[in-house]
Motif scaffolding. Structure first.
Motif, PDB file in Angstrom:
ATOM      1  N   ILE A  43      65.675  61.451   4.730  1.00 45.30           N
ATOM      2  CA  ILE A  43      66.728  61.243   5.730  1.00 45.30           C
ATOM      3  C   ILE A  43      66.310  60.171   6.730  1.00 45.30           C
ATOM      4  CG2 ILE A  43      68.055  62.333   7.589  1.00 45.30           C
ATOM      5  CD1 ILE A  43      67.955  64.926   6.024  1.00 45.30           C
ATOM      6  N   GLY A  44      65.012  60.102   7.056  1.00 43.99           N
ATOM      7  CA  GLY A  44      64.539  59.053   7.957  1.00 43.99           C
ATOM      8  C   GLY A  44      64.805  57.669   7.394  1.00 43.99           C
ATOM      9  N   GLU A  45      64.563  57.491   6.090  1.00 39.41           N
ATOM     10  CA  GLU A  45      64.832  56.200   5.458  1.00 39.41           C
ATOM     11  C   GLU A  45      66.330  55.884   5.472  1.00 39.41           C
ATOM     12  OE1 GLU A  45      63.168  56.185   1.579  1.00 39.41           O
ATOM     13  OE2 GLU A  45      61.080  56.272   2.269  1.00 39.41           O
ATOM     14  N   LEU A  69      65.181  80.503   2.159  1.00 35.38           N
ATOM     15  CA  LEU A  69      65.551  79.686   3.310  1.00 35.38           C
ATOM     16  C   LEU A  69      65.421  78.207   2.980  1.00 35.38           C
ATOM     17  CD1 LEU A  69      64.669  80.295   6.987  1.00 35.38           C
ATOM     18  CD2 LEU A  69      63.973  78.142   5.971  1.00 35.38           C
ATOM     19  N   ALA A  70      64.325  77.838   2.295  1.00 30.57           N
ATOM     20  CA  ALA A  70      64.098  76.431   1.953  1.00 30.57           C
ATOM     21  C   ALA A  70      65.148  75.932   0.970  1.00 30.57           C
ATOM     22  CB  ALA A  70      62.701  76.245   1.372  1.00 30.57           C
ATOM     23  N   VAL A  71      65.552  76.795   0.022  1.00 31.00           N
ATOM     24  CA  VAL A  71      66.564  76.389  -0.950  1.00 31.00           C
ATOM     25  C   VAL A  71      67.912  76.173  -0.270  1.00 31.00           C
ATOM     26  CG1 VAL A  71      67.873  77.157  -2.960  1.00 31.00           C
ATOM     27  CG2 VAL A  71      65.405  77.451  -2.915  1.00 31.00           C
ATOM     28  N   VAL A  72      68.307  77.096   0.616  1.00 27.52           N
ATOM     29  CA  VAL A  72      69.558  76.922   1.371  1.00 27.52           C
ATOM     30  C   VAL A  72      69.457  75.683   2.243  1.00 27.52           C
ATOM     31  CG1 VAL A  72      71.102  77.967   3.067  1.00 27.52           C
ATOM     32  CG2 VAL A  72      70.035  79.395   1.315  1.00 27.52           C
ATOM     33  N   ASP A  73      68.281  75.478   2.837  1.00 28.03           N
ATOM     34  CA  ASP A  73      67.995  74.268   3.612  1.00 28.03           C
ATOM     35  C   ASP A  73      68.305  73.012   2.807  1.00 28.03           C
ATOM     36  OD1 ASP A  73      67.170  73.833   6.193  1.00 28.03           O
ATOM     37  OD2 ASP A  73      65.196  74.683   5.886  1.00 28.03           O
ATOM     38  N   ASP A  74      67.806  72.985   1.556  1.00 32.17           N
ATOM     39  CA  ASP A  74      68.009  71.818   0.706  1.00 32.17           C
ATOM     40  C   ASP A  74      69.491  71.573   0.435  1.00 32.17           C
ATOM     41  OD1 ASP A  74      65.299  71.319   0.538  1.00 32.17           O
ATOM     42  OD2 ASP A  74      65.039  72.484  -1.301  1.00 32.17           O
ATOM     43  N   LEU A  75      70.229  72.667   0.197  1.00 37.30           N
ATOM     44  CA  LEU A  75      71.670  72.518  -0.043  1.00 37.30           C
ATOM     45  C   LEU A  75      72.358  71.938   1.186  1.00 37.30           C
ATOM     46  CD1 LEU A  75      74.240  72.989  -1.711  1.00 37.30           C
ATOM     47  CD2 LEU A  75      74.347  75.278  -0.716  1.00 37.30           C
ATOM     48  N   LEU A  76      72.061  72.481   2.354  1.00 33.74           N
ATOM     49  CA  LEU A  76      72.665  71.964   3.579  1.00 33.74           C
ATOM     50  C   LEU A  76      72.244  70.521   3.824  1.00 33.74           C
ATOM     51  CD1 LEU A  76      72.218  75.086   5.915  1.00 33.74           C
ATOM     52  CD2 LEU A  76      74.275  74.356   4.699  1.00 33.74           C
ATOM     53  N   ALA A  77      70.981  70.204   3.504  1.00 33.49           N
ATOM     54  CA  ALA A  77      70.490  68.838   3.712  1.00 33.49           C
ATOM     55  C   ALA A  77      71.237  67.852   2.827  1.00 33.49           C
ATOM     56  CB  ALA A  77      68.990  68.770   3.457  1.00 33.49           C
ATOM     57  N   ILE A  78      71.431  68.205   1.551  1.00 29.27           N
ATOM     58  CA  ILE A  78      72.113  67.277   0.649  1.00 29.27           C
ATOM     59  C   ILE A  78      73.579  67.140   1.037  1.00 29.27           C
ATOM     60  CG2 ILE A  78      72.933  68.826  -1.181  1.00 29.27           C
ATOM     61  CD1 ILE A  78      71.074  65.505  -1.695  1.00 29.27           C
ATOM     62  N   ILE A 105      74.608  67.258   4.182  1.00 30.57           N
ATOM     63  CA  ILE A 105      74.538  66.352   5.337  1.00 30.57           C
ATOM     64  C   ILE A 105      74.387  64.908   4.868  1.00 30.57           C
ATOM     65  CG2 ILE A 105      73.032  65.647   7.248  1.00 30.57           C
ATOM     66  CD1 ILE A 105      72.532  68.641   7.749  1.00 30.57           C
ATOM     67  N   ILE A 106      73.515  64.687   3.878  1.00 34.52           N
ATOM     68  CA  ILE A 106      73.321  63.341   3.363  1.00 34.52           C
ATOM     69  C   ILE A 106      74.615  62.773   2.811  1.00 34.52           C
ATOM     70  CG2 ILE A 106      72.214  62.026   1.491  1.00 34.52           C
ATOM     71  CD1 ILE A 106      69.738  63.811   1.907  1.00 34.52           C
ATOM     72  N   ARG A 164      71.186  58.646  15.091  1.00 28.26           N
ATOM     73  CA  ARG A 164      71.360  58.689  13.637  1.00 28.26           C
ATOM     74  C   ARG A 164      70.293  59.546  12.970  1.00 28.26           C
ATOM     75  NH1 ARG A 164      74.398  55.790  10.378  1.00 28.26           N
ATOM     76  NH2 ARG A 164      72.761  55.706   8.777  1.00 28.26           N
ATOM     77  N   GLY A 165      69.214  59.816  13.665  1.00 30.07           N
ATOM     78  CA  GLY A 165      68.141  60.605  13.078  1.00 30.07           C
ATOM     79  C   GLY A 165      68.239  62.093  13.347  1.00 30.07           C
ATOM     80  N   TRP A 166      69.393  62.591  13.782  1.00 20.58           N
ATOM     81  CA  TRP A 166      69.517  63.989  14.186  1.00 20.58           C
ATOM     82  C   TRP A 166      69.178  64.972  13.056  1.00 20.58           C
ATOM     83  CZ3 TRP A 166      72.888  67.234  11.628  1.00 20.58           C
ATOM     84  CH2 TRP A 166      73.873  66.626  10.842  1.00 20.58           C
ATOM     85  N   ALA A 167      69.381  64.577  11.802  1.00 25.43           N
ATOM     86  CA  ALA A 167      69.161  65.501  10.687  1.00 25.43           C
ATOM     87  C   ALA A 167      67.728  65.478  10.162  1.00 25.43           C
ATOM     88  CB  ALA A 167      70.132  65.181   9.550  1.00 25.43           C
ATOM     89  N   ILE A 168      66.894  64.558  10.644  1.00 20.63           N
ATOM     90  CA  ILE A 168      65.536  64.423  10.100  1.00 20.63           C
ATOM     91  C   ILE A 168      64.729  65.715  10.206  1.00 20.63           C
ATOM     92  CG2 ILE A 168      63.324  63.237  10.393  1.00 20.63           C
ATOM     93  CD1 ILE A 168      64.928  60.753  11.255  1.00 20.63           C
ATOM     94  N   PRO A 169      64.746  66.426  11.348  1.00 15.56           N
ATOM     95  CA  PRO A 169      63.871  67.607  11.464  1.00 15.56           C
ATOM     96  C   PRO A 169      64.503  68.908  10.971  1.00 15.56           C
ATOM     97  CG  PRO A 169      64.866  67.136  13.586  1.00 15.56           C
ATOM     98  CD  PRO A 169      65.386  66.088  12.636  1.00 15.56           C
ATOM     99  N   THR A 170      65.585  68.831  10.207  1.00 14.98           N
ATOM    100  CA  THR A 170      66.293  70.062   9.843  1.00 14.98           C
ATOM    101  C   THR A 170      65.784  70.730   8.578  1.00 14.98           C
ATOM    102  OG1 THR A 170      67.986  68.771   8.654  1.00 14.98           O
ATOM    103  CG2 THR A 170      68.422  69.273  10.968  1.00 14.98           C
TER     104      THR A 170
END
Length: 470
Positions: A402-404, A194-203, A205-206, A159-165
C-alpha cells in the motif's frame, strides 16, 4: 486489566446466549488445520525475515547500486503493458498468489471452519475491523495538517492512511517461533482469522481507494474469465494446463483494467469450492467427522487441494521475494533513520502500528464482551488479548504494498514508509514479546493439556466429551 463483570444468572427456563465465552477452544478438525497452516507460515515467516535482512544489508552496503539496478530491471512484453520492473512483478504478480491463498483461507473459514457459526465469527471479524479503523484514524489525526500537496509528486500525506491497517501473519508467527511461546490454540486461531479478514479488507481498500483509472472492458473480461475458472473448478476440473492459463489471463486483464492485479487472486480464491460432496452432507447434518477430508472431492474439496499446492509457493517464494525487492531501503545509519522518522507520515505509521492496532483490536474485543455479555475463557486473561493485539501490530507485506501504491515505488516518501513499517513492526514485536513471555508458563501448561491423548485415538482428550469434539 480486569475481566468484564460476570453476567447475572438467567431465569429458570431461559437459555444463556450462545456466545458464552470469548476465545474458547475450537473443534479438533479446525484446531488440527490451523496448526498445520501455522507450521507452514512459520517457515514462510523465517524466509520472509531472511529476504528482508538480505535486502537491508545489500541496500546499505557499498554495492547498493547493484541492488537498485536489479530491482529496477524491466522485463515483459510492451504490447500487453506488462513491461514491468522486477520489483513490480513481485508486487503485482507474486503477491497475487499470496492473495489467492487469502481468498481460499477466508472462504474455508466461513464455509467449513468454526467461523461458519456467526457467534464464533463475531469476535475476529469485529476485532479485524477495529484493528483497521483505529490505526487509520490515528494516522489521519497525526497527518491531518499534511493532507495537501507536500511536494511528493502531488500525493498528500493522507494518501497513506491505509498503510498501517494490515497484519502480517507470517511475520507474527515467525516472532512467536523466535520467542518460543506456546500461545494457546484459541489465540493462534484468532490471530490467523483476524489476519485473513485483514487481507480481505486490505484488498478491498486497494481496489476502491488506490485505483486511479478504470478501463471497463478489461475489467469485464477479467470477471468473465474468473467466472469460467469458477465453473470449471465447481465441476472438479483440476488440470493445471487449463486453470493456470485462465488464472494468468484473469490477472493480465485485471492489471490492464487499472485495478491492482492482486484483486484477481482474491476473486479466483473465492471461486474455488470448499466442500466436497460428503463434507457438504456432513456439515449440513452437523456431524462432520474429525478425520474426514482428503481434498479429492470427498473431504474439504478443491480449496484444500489448491491450498496444499499453492501455500508453499506463497509462503516460500512469493512473499519472501516481494520482501526482498520491497524492503531494501538505504537507511543511512542512525542519522538517516532519525531523518526518515521525522516525516509525519513515518511517525503516523509507527504510532498506528504500535498503538492504533492495539487499541483497535483490544477495544473492539472488549466491546463485544460488553454488549454480548460474553465472558473471556477461564483459561485466559485480558493480558493475553493485549499480547495478541500487540502482535497484530506487525505489518509488513501488505503495508509495504500500500505504501508503494500511495506514494510511488522508489519515491523518497516511499523510502520513509519502509523505514516506518520496519520500525513499527519491530516495536510491536518487542512489546508483544514482553507481554507474551510473561505469560509463557501459563501457555506451556495449556499446551501440555492440549497434547494429552490418554486413549491413544489420535484426538486430544480436551476435544472429546463435548461439542468441540465434533
Amino acid at each position: 486489566m480486569t475481566t468484564p463483570p460476570t453476567p447475572p444468572p438467567h431465569p429458570r427456563g431461559h437459555r444463556a446466549p450462545r456466545l458464552a465465552r470469548l476465545f474458547a477452544r475450537g473443534s479438533w478438525p479446525e484446531t488440527r488445520r490451523i496448526s498445520s497452516v501455522l507450521r507452514k507460515e512459520t517457515v514462510g515467516g523465517a524466509l520472509l525475515l531472511l529476504g528482508t535482512l538480505i535486502a537491508l544489508v545489500w541496500a546499505n552496503s557499498p554495492w547498493a547500486d547493484a541492488y537498485t539496478r536489479l530491482r529496477d530491471t524491466a522485463i515483459g512484453p510492451h504490447a500487453l503493458h506488462l513491461h514491468l520492473t522486477l520489483g513490480q512483478w513481485a508486487a503485482d504478480g507474486l503477491l497475487a498468489i499470496f492473495f489467492f491463498i487469502a481468498g481460499l483461507e477466508l472462504k474455508r473459514e466461513f464455509v467449513a471452519g468454526d467461523l461458519r457459526d456467526p457467534h464464533r465469527a463475531l469476535v475476529p471479524v469485529v476485532a479485524a475491523v477495529g484493528g483497521m479503523a483505529a490505526p487509520a484514524l490515528l494516522y489521519v489525526i497525526l497527518n491531518w495538517n499534511s493532507g495537501g500537496d507536500d511536494g511528493d509528486g502531488g500525493s498528500g500525506a493522507l494518501r497513506g492512511w491505509a498503510i498501517p491497517t494490515a497484519t502480517d501473519i507470517a511475520f507474527a508467527v515467525a516472532v512467536l517461533a523466535v520467542i518460543s511461546t506456546h500461545l494457546p490454540t484459541a489465540l493462534r486461531t484468532f490471530l490467523l482469522t483476524l489476519a485473513v479478514v485483514d487481507d480481505l479488507l486490505a484488498i478491498t481498500i486497494i481496489a476502491l481507494f488506490y485505483t486511479d483509472t478504470l478501463a471497463l472492458a478489461p475489467l469485464l473480461g477479467a470477471l468473465g474469465v474468473i467466472a469460467l475458472f469458477g465453473l470449471l473448478v465447481q465441476k472438479r476440473i483440476r488440470s493445471p494446463w487449463l486453470l493456470i492459463p485462465l488464472a494468468l489471463t484473469a490477472w493480465t486483464l485485471m492489471h490492464a483494467s487499472g485495478i491492482h492485479a492482486t484483486v484477481a487472486g482474491v476473486l479466483l480464491g473465492f471461486a474455488v469450492p470448499v466442500l466436497g460432496a460428503r463434507s457438504a452432507d456432513a456439515t449440513a447434518s452437523g456431524h462432520q467427522q474429525a478425520g474426514q477430508g482428503t481434498g479429492h472431492g470427498t473431504g474439504h474439496g478443491m480449496a484444500e487441494h489448491f491450498e496444499h499446492v499453492w501455500r508453499p509457493v506463497s509462503a516460500g517464494v512469493a512473499v519472501p521475494v516481494f520482501a526482498f525487492f520491497s524492503a531494501g531501503v538505504t537507511v543511512g545509519g542512525l542519522s538517516g533513520l532519525a531523518t526518515s522518522l521525522q516525516d509525519r507520515v513515518a511517525l503516523g505509521i509507527v504510532a498506528a502500528l504500535v498503538v492504533g492496532k492495539t487499541i483497535g483490536i483490544l477495544g473492539a474485543t472488549a466491546l463485544v464482551a460488553r454488549f454480548t455479555r460474553a465472558r473471556l475463557d477461564p483459561s485466559l486473561s485480558w493480558w493475553d488479548v493485549l499480547g495478541a493485539s500487540l502482535l497484530a501490530g506487525i505489518g509488513f507485506t501488505v503495508s509495504l504494498l500500500i505504501g508503494e501504491l500511495a506514494f510511488g515505488a522508489g519515491s523518497e516518501r516511499d523510502e520513509h514508509v519502509k523505514v516506518a513499517v520496519l520500525t513499527g513492526s519491530l516495536l510491536a514485536a518487542t512489546a508483544a514479546t514482553l507481554v507474551l513471555r510473561a505469560r509463557n508458563h501459563t501457555y506451556r501448561r495449556l499446551h501440555e493439556a492440549e497434547q494429552v491423548d490418554a486413549d491413544a485415538d489420535g484426538i486430544p482428550d480436551v476435544h472429546q466429551g463435548s461439542l468441540t469434539a465434533r
